[in-house]
Design an enzyme around this catalytic site. Structure first.
Site, PDB file in Angstrom:
ATOM      1  N   SER A  68       0.760  -1.281  -0.177  1.00  0.00           N
ATOM      2  CA  SER A  68       0.222   0.066   0.034  1.00  0.00           C
ATOM      3  C   SER A  68       0.719   1.412   0.021  1.00  0.00           C
ATOM      4  CB  SER A  68      -0.926  -0.037   1.048  1.00  0.00           C
ATOM      5  OG  SER A  68      -1.961   0.865   1.191  1.00  0.00           O
ATOM      6  N   ASP A 286      -2.797   6.823  -3.008  1.00  0.00           N
ATOM      7  CA  ASP A 286      -1.690   6.014  -2.429  1.00  0.00           C
ATOM      8  C   ASP A 286      -1.275   4.931  -3.285  1.00  0.00           C
ATOM      9  OD1 ASP A 286      -3.631   4.200  -1.996  1.00  0.00           O
ATOM     10  OD2 ASP A 286      -2.833   3.343  -0.236  1.00  0.00           O
ATOM     11  N   ASP A 290      -5.707   2.666  -2.962  1.00  0.00           N
ATOM     12  CA  ASP A 290      -7.224   2.221  -2.323  1.00  0.00           C
ATOM     13  C   ASP A 290      -7.388   3.579  -1.255  1.00  0.00           C
ATOM     14  OD1 ASP A 290      -5.323   1.823  -0.517  1.00  0.00           O
ATOM     15  OD2 ASP A 290      -5.835  -0.115   0.306  1.00  0.00           O
ATOM     16  N   ALA A 390     -10.149   9.471   7.674  1.00  0.00           N
ATOM     17  CA  ALA A 390      -9.506  10.693   7.381  1.00  0.00           C
ATOM     18  C   ALA A 390      -8.370  10.644   6.339  1.00  0.00           C
ATOM     19  CB  ALA A 390      -8.924  11.509   8.511  1.00  0.00           C
ATOM     20  N   ASN A 391      -7.579   9.284   6.347  1.00  0.00           N
ATOM     21  CA  ASN A 391      -6.734   9.006   5.373  1.00  0.00           C
ATOM     22  C   ASN A 391      -7.198   8.921   3.827  1.00  0.00           C
ATOM     23  OD1 ASN A 391      -7.558   6.490   5.282  1.00  0.00           O
ATOM     24  ND2 ASN A 391      -6.280   5.586   6.775  1.00  0.00           N
ATOM     25  N   PRO A 521      -2.245   1.430  19.660  1.00  0.00           N
ATOM     26  CA  PRO A 521      -1.225   0.622  19.225  1.00  0.00           C
ATOM     27  C   PRO A 521      -1.194   0.533  17.612  1.00  0.00           C
ATOM     28  CG  PRO A 521      -2.681  -0.759  20.399  1.00  0.00           C
ATOM     29  CD  PRO A 521      -3.151   0.548  20.627  1.00  0.00           C
ATOM     30  N   THR A 524       0.697  -2.660  12.637  1.00  0.00           N
ATOM     31  CA  THR A 524       1.664  -3.298  11.817  1.00  0.00           C
ATOM     32  C   THR A 524       3.249  -3.310  12.565  1.00  0.00           C
ATOM     33  OG1 THR A 524       1.630  -1.211  10.733  1.00  0.00           O
ATOM     34  CG2 THR A 524       0.623  -3.221   9.777  1.00  0.00           C
ATOM     35  N   ARG A 529       0.468   5.255  18.197  1.00  0.00           N
ATOM     36  CA  ARG A 529       0.034   6.237  17.646  1.00  0.00           C
ATOM     37  C   ARG A 529      -0.853   7.370  18.344  1.00  0.00           C
ATOM     38  NH1 ARG A 529       1.237   5.117  12.373  1.00  0.00           N
ATOM     39  NH2 ARG A 529       1.271   3.047  11.803  1.00  0.00           N
TER      40      ARG A 529
END
Length: 562
Positions: A68, A286, A290, A390-391, A521, A524, A529
């Protein structure tokens, strides 16, 4: 006898793909992801899993080799279930277990136990089919071969190499194949372009506006999305697309200073954009296409942008669909009325201003934990469920029941009230259901829907951006020894463990107006975060830094906190 033969094949095949020593991989939000050099064993084993999943469900399954928005040296593998969405969460523990099995014997034992527990027809009793694809990463070809070897290790399993695709294209193909529909890449382009054309034909002439430039400039992240958009745009009418960072050799590096993840997090222009793009409507995909965000280069500083993120894409879609439903249902006779259940699904990362805006529209807004699998599952509970992060990852789901009702309503109107506003609203909603990728978030289909709606509204990107004013926010990452030490509740907005950390976060939040902050957490990597929001950027930055320090104090390397 067949089971013994199957066991022998698995042992022999697995011995060719020994796992990397000292590495523990975990199934993240949508699969496995790591440095490509250590992934062959994992990808081989996921190939086995996909074949078993196909046997269990008696359906076509998809495997996508991609990392990704990660750097080009990484890679990963995503699994598409029969409906085209992410693999069921019930199989994730098995995925973790086989990915980390210490050797071939251990792996085969785990598989044997799982097959018995799940009552999967094993040893050639039934056939399985898996569609395979990869993005443009150099490591993709070898990893795709490892996946094929894993699939072939299950008797009766067939791997079909679909070549280089975007992740959403593969998910779309899996969904279509299992619905008995045409499912080639050409069919994908045809469905998107014809649905887009239908929506454009239904734009009211009085809504046509000079404010909506027909030109769109797209950052392809130097990945597969740029390449596929070049193909798609040949079939589009009424829209001129210029693709930058298309992935052509020598043009740039995948996801490096480009792409939706970079633009959304850093809030600066991607490489290849600058003052010449001042005021132009721009979009960014990206690495595997996606995710989608829009932006406008600001003239006062050619490196800064006015970001239009996934929250505002969601708001645009929600506003449009709500309006079409109002037109469609306002003249319904009470006895024929169908109370359409429209819902909006967000995560805690959604900007607080977007949630307030959606609620002011009278929409039902619910939160889920971070991750498409949670959003998608919740959205499927509605007649029309809209979800976005939001991403820029999100889509719209239409229930089968609603689509059947909508088809019937359109047919009724075509015979009694053809050309009415009511029928046009029905046609628009049907076109949206075919244009949007209902399997998974899809930057290409999402981009076309945005463009059609902006034309319908007669809106410039500036007008769209002004729907509401985002509260300033900041995201940070804190490296920790063990991310599993953090346990959250209330859709990841509250820390349950370690004890005392949430109280420390609350103390920091109380120092700033309109503030909120939470931690979670990573799915990956061993990082926590941090998200912070406040009335000014300075306050949001300060809050994020303060919370990050508390996380480091409680969980950082050498920390004594448990």
């Amino acid at each position: 006898m067949e089971e013994e033969k199957q066991r022998s094949i698995l042992l022999e095949s697995a011995s060719r793909f020994p796992p990397p020593q000292g590495v523990k991989l975990s199934y993240g939000t949508s699969g496995f992801r790591a440095d490509a050099s250590i992934l062959a064993s994992t990808v081989f084993r996921v190939g086995i899993l996909a074949a078993l999943r196909s046997l269990k469900t008696r359906s076509v399954i998809g495997l996508m080799i991609t990392a990704s928005h990660n750097r080009v040296s990484d890679n990963g593998i995503k699994i598409a279930d029969p409906h085209g969405g992410m693999m069921t969460q019930e199989w994730e523990p098995f995925a973790d277990a086989i990915a980390n099995a210490s050797d071939a014997e251990d792996l085969v034992q785990l598989i044997s136990q799982f097959v018995k527990k799940e009552n999967i027809p094993f040893g050639g009793v039934q056939s399985a089919e898996i569609l395979l694809a990869r993005d443009t990463r150099p490591s993709g070809e070898a990893l795709l071969e490892a996946a094929k070897q894993g699939i072939s290790a299950i008797i009766g399993a067939i791997a079909v190499n679909m070549g280089i695709l975007t992740t959403p294209q593969l998910h779309w193909m899996v969904r279509c194949r299992n619905k008995g529909m045409k499912a080639s890449e050409c069919d994908y382009y045809t469905q998107l372009s014809s649905s887009f054309g239908c929506l454009m034909d239904l734009v009211p002439t009085e809504m046509m506006s000079d404010a909506v430039d027909v030109k769109l400039t797209v950052d392809g992240a130097n990945g597969v999305g740029g390449e596929k958009l070049e193909e798609l745009k040949k079939q589009l009418k009424g829209l001129v697309i210029e693709v930058k960072n298309s992935g052509k050799e020598g043009e740039g590096i995948l996801n490096e200073g480009v792409g939706a993840d970079f633009v959304q997090k850093e809030k600066v222009v991607p490489c290849g954009f600058g003052s010449n793009d001042d005021g132009i409507r721009c979009a960014s995909l990206d690495g595997d296409a996606d995710r989608l965000v829009y932006f406008r280069v600001l003239s006062r500083n050619s490196s800064s942008i006015d970001l239009v993120d996934g929250d505002k894409i969601l708001s645009l879609f929600a506003l449009f669909i709500k309006e079409q439903l109002f037109i469609l249902c306002k003249e319904e006779k009470e006895e024929n009325a169908y109370l359409v259940k429209l819902g909006v699904v967000q995560t805690a990362y959604a900007n607080g201003a977007s949630t307030d805006y959606l609620k002011q529209l009278g929409l039902e807004v619910v939160l889920t934990p971070t991750g498409v699998k949670y959003l998608h599952e919740k959205a499927a509970e509605y007649d029309i469920g809209i979800y976005f992060e939001a991403n820029g990852h999100g889509t719209i789901l239409f229930s089968e029941h609603f689509c059947c009702w909508l088809e019937g309503r359109n047919n009724d109107l075509a015979s009694t009230d053809e050309g009415s506003e009511c029928q046009k609203a029905a046609l628009r909603l049907l076109a949206v259901s075919k244009l949007i990728n209902q399997a998974v978030g899809d930057a290409l289909s999402g981009l076309l829907l945005v463009e059609a709606i902006l034309q319908y509204m007669g809106w410039s990107i500036q007008r769209w951006s002004e729907l509401y004013k985002d509260l300033p926010s900041r995201q940070l990452k804190v490296k920790v020894a063990d991310r599993t030490a953090v346990i959250t509740a209330n859709e990841e907005t509250v820390v349950v463990k370690p004890l005392g950390l949430q109280e420390a976060i609350n103390t920091e939040i109380a120092k700033y107006p309109q503030a909120r902050s939470f931690i979670r957490p990573s799915g990956t990597e061993d990082v926590i975060r941090v998200y912070a929001e406040a009335s000014t950027q300075e306050a949001a930055d300060s809050l994020a830094q303060s919370v990050a320090r508390h996380v480091d104090h409680f969980l950082g390397f050498g920390s004594s906190h448990k």
